[in-house]
Design an enzyme around this catalytic site. Structure first.
Site, PDB file in Angstrom:
ATOM      1  N   SER A   1      -3.655  -1.387   0.699  1.00 28.54           N
ATOM      2  CA  SER A   1      -2.978  -2.668   0.889  1.00 28.54           C
ATOM      3  C   SER A   1      -2.187  -2.648   2.190  1.00 28.54           C
ATOM      4  O   SER A   1      -1.807  -1.588   2.682  1.00 28.54           O
ATOM      5  CB  SER A   1      -2.028  -2.960  -0.282  1.00 28.54           C
ATOM      6  OG  SER A   1      -2.737  -3.022  -1.497  1.00 28.54           O
TER       7      SER A   1
ATOM      8  N   LEU B   1       3.459  -0.091  -1.592  1.00 28.39           N
ATOM      9  CA  LEU B   1       2.210  -0.781  -1.301  1.00 28.39           C
ATOM     10  C   LEU B   1       1.100   0.258  -1.437  1.00 28.39           C
ATOM     11  O   LEU B   1       1.218   1.365  -0.919  1.00 28.39           O
ATOM     12  CB  LEU B   1       2.213  -1.347   0.126  1.00 28.39           C
ATOM     13  CG  LEU B   1       2.729  -2.766   0.352  1.00 28.39           C
ATOM     14  CD1 LEU B   1       2.647  -3.115   1.834  1.00 28.39           C
ATOM     15  CD2 LEU B   1       1.961  -3.789  -0.471  1.00 28.39           C
ATOM     16  N   ASP B   2       0.017  -0.115  -2.110  1.00 28.79           N
ATOM     17  CA  ASP B   2      -1.092   0.813  -2.287  1.00 28.79           C
ATOM     18  C   ASP B   2      -1.644   1.252  -0.937  1.00 28.79           C
ATOM     19  O   ASP B   2      -1.499   0.562   0.074  1.00 28.79           O
ATOM     20  CB  ASP B   2      -2.224   0.140  -3.075  1.00 28.79           C
ATOM     21  CG  ASP B   2      -1.781  -0.285  -4.463  1.00 28.79           C
ATOM     22  OD1 ASP B   2      -0.842   0.336  -4.991  1.00 28.79           O
ATOM     23  OD2 ASP B   2      -2.369  -1.241  -4.996  1.00 28.79           O
ATOM     24  N   ILE B   3      -2.341   2.382  -0.939  1.00 28.06           N
ATOM     25  CA  ILE B   3      -2.926   2.915   0.292  1.00 28.06           C
ATOM     26  C   ILE B   3      -3.895   1.921   0.931  1.00 28.06           C
ATOM     27  O   ILE B   3      -4.012   1.849   2.152  1.00 28.06           O
ATOM     28  CB  ILE B   3      -3.623   4.255   0.002  1.00 28.06           C
ATOM     29  CG1 ILE B   3      -4.044   4.932   1.300  1.00 28.06           C
ATOM     30  CG2 ILE B   3      -4.800   4.088  -0.951  1.00 28.06           C
ATOM     31  CD1 ILE B   3      -4.565   6.338   1.117  1.00 28.06           C
TER      32      ILE B   3
ATOM     33  N   LYS C   1       2.913  -2.181   7.169  1.00 26.41           N
ATOM     34  CA  LYS C   1       2.061  -1.041   6.807  1.00 26.41           C
ATOM     35  C   LYS C   1       0.592  -1.414   6.957  1.00 26.41           C
ATOM     36  O   LYS C   1       0.174  -2.517   6.591  1.00 26.41           O
ATOM     37  CB  LYS C   1       2.329  -0.605   5.365  1.00 26.41           C
ATOM     38  CG  LYS C   1       1.654   0.727   5.014  1.00 26.41           C
ATOM     39  CD  LYS C   1       1.794   1.067   3.547  1.00 26.41           C
ATOM     40  CE  LYS C   1       0.682   0.482   2.712  1.00 26.41           C
ATOM     41  NZ  LYS C   1      -0.650   1.081   3.013  1.00 26.41           N
TER      42      LYS C   1
END
Length: 250
Positions: A113, A109-111, A60
């Site tokens: 990260s 996963l955070d935006i 990602k």
């Protein structure tokens, strides 16, 4: 069936609805009471259906959310396309749009990260990674600055952060912090270089690492997940994906 690890609860409902589950030789019904000594059989059609489910490993990138699109930001699953499959993925599976149906993140996963994100149709994989009893390790590389008075304060230290970071606060990162009024499980936290920490967690609260760092005066400027269990991000390029292979296990 879900408690035995045979499938997820959603899969169990689907199998029962399809008539693929027998109780004492009779087709099971939804919501049917079952005795402790009942003989439960799973028909081959259920196993075949389960074997067709895919698990995808995605690198990602920033700007994508793990789950449903929100606030104008696209979902990570939108990166899963035929043209973005890693050319070094030598697995026998052929990509099909049908594989996107029910494909959901097993963990987030955070935006802002990057790194390894697991997307799966397989309830067993989801339970192993995010079930209440899951203890699977997740490893992160975390770049930080020393910002005890906030990231916009004039006393922020960006270079050789390790030399100014108090050792007792490193101990707190490892064990002793609480989030949302709940104590955190012990974590492995070590310096990789003077500006970067390595975290290994066995839980995944919302924005956990960033909030842990803020609690001890650090500010995260870069976060990348590089391992989940025994599966490594490795050389998988940003924005590309590959299938989890049959011989790989978390």
């Amino acid at each position: 069936m879900a408690e035995l690890g045979l499938c997820s609860r959603r899969e169990a409902d689907d199998w029962i609805g399809q008539g693929w589950v027998l109780v004492d030789g009779q087709v099971a019904q939804m919501g049917q009471p079952v005795r402790d000594d009942a003989r439960i059989e799973i028909l081959p059609e259920a196993r075949q259906s389960q074997g067709e489910r895919v698990t995808i490993l995605l690198h990602k990138t920033m700007g994508y959310v793990s789950g449903q699109p929100e606030d104008g930001h696209p979902a990570a699953v939108s990166l899963v396309q035929s043209r973005s499959r890693w050319k070094e993925d030598r697995g026998p599976r052929r990509f099909s749009p049908a594989q996107l149906k029910g494909l959901a993140p097993a963990g987030r996963l955070d935006i802002d990260s990057t790194g390894l994100l697991v997307l799966t149709q397989d309830g067993r994989v989801a339970r192993a990674l995010i079930g209440e009893d899951s203890g699977v390790e997740k490893e992160y590389l975390v770049r930080v600055v020393w910002a005890p008075n906030g990231p916009r304060a004039p006393d922020v230290v960006e270079q050789d952060v390790q030399s100014v970071f108090p050792p007792d606060r490193l101990a707190l990162l490892r064990h002793g912090l609480s989030l949302d009024d709940q104590p955190l499980k012990p974590a492995q936290v070590d310096w990789l270089n003077p500006e970067q920490l390595r975290f290994v967690l066995t839980e995944g609260k919302k924005r956990q690492i960033r909030r842990m760092c803020e609690a001890v005066g650090l500010h995260v400027v870069g976060l990348k997940r590089v391992r989940i269990g025994r599966v490594l991000l490795g050389k998988l390029p940003p924005g590309q994906w590959r299938y989890l292979q049959p011989d790989e296990h978390f």
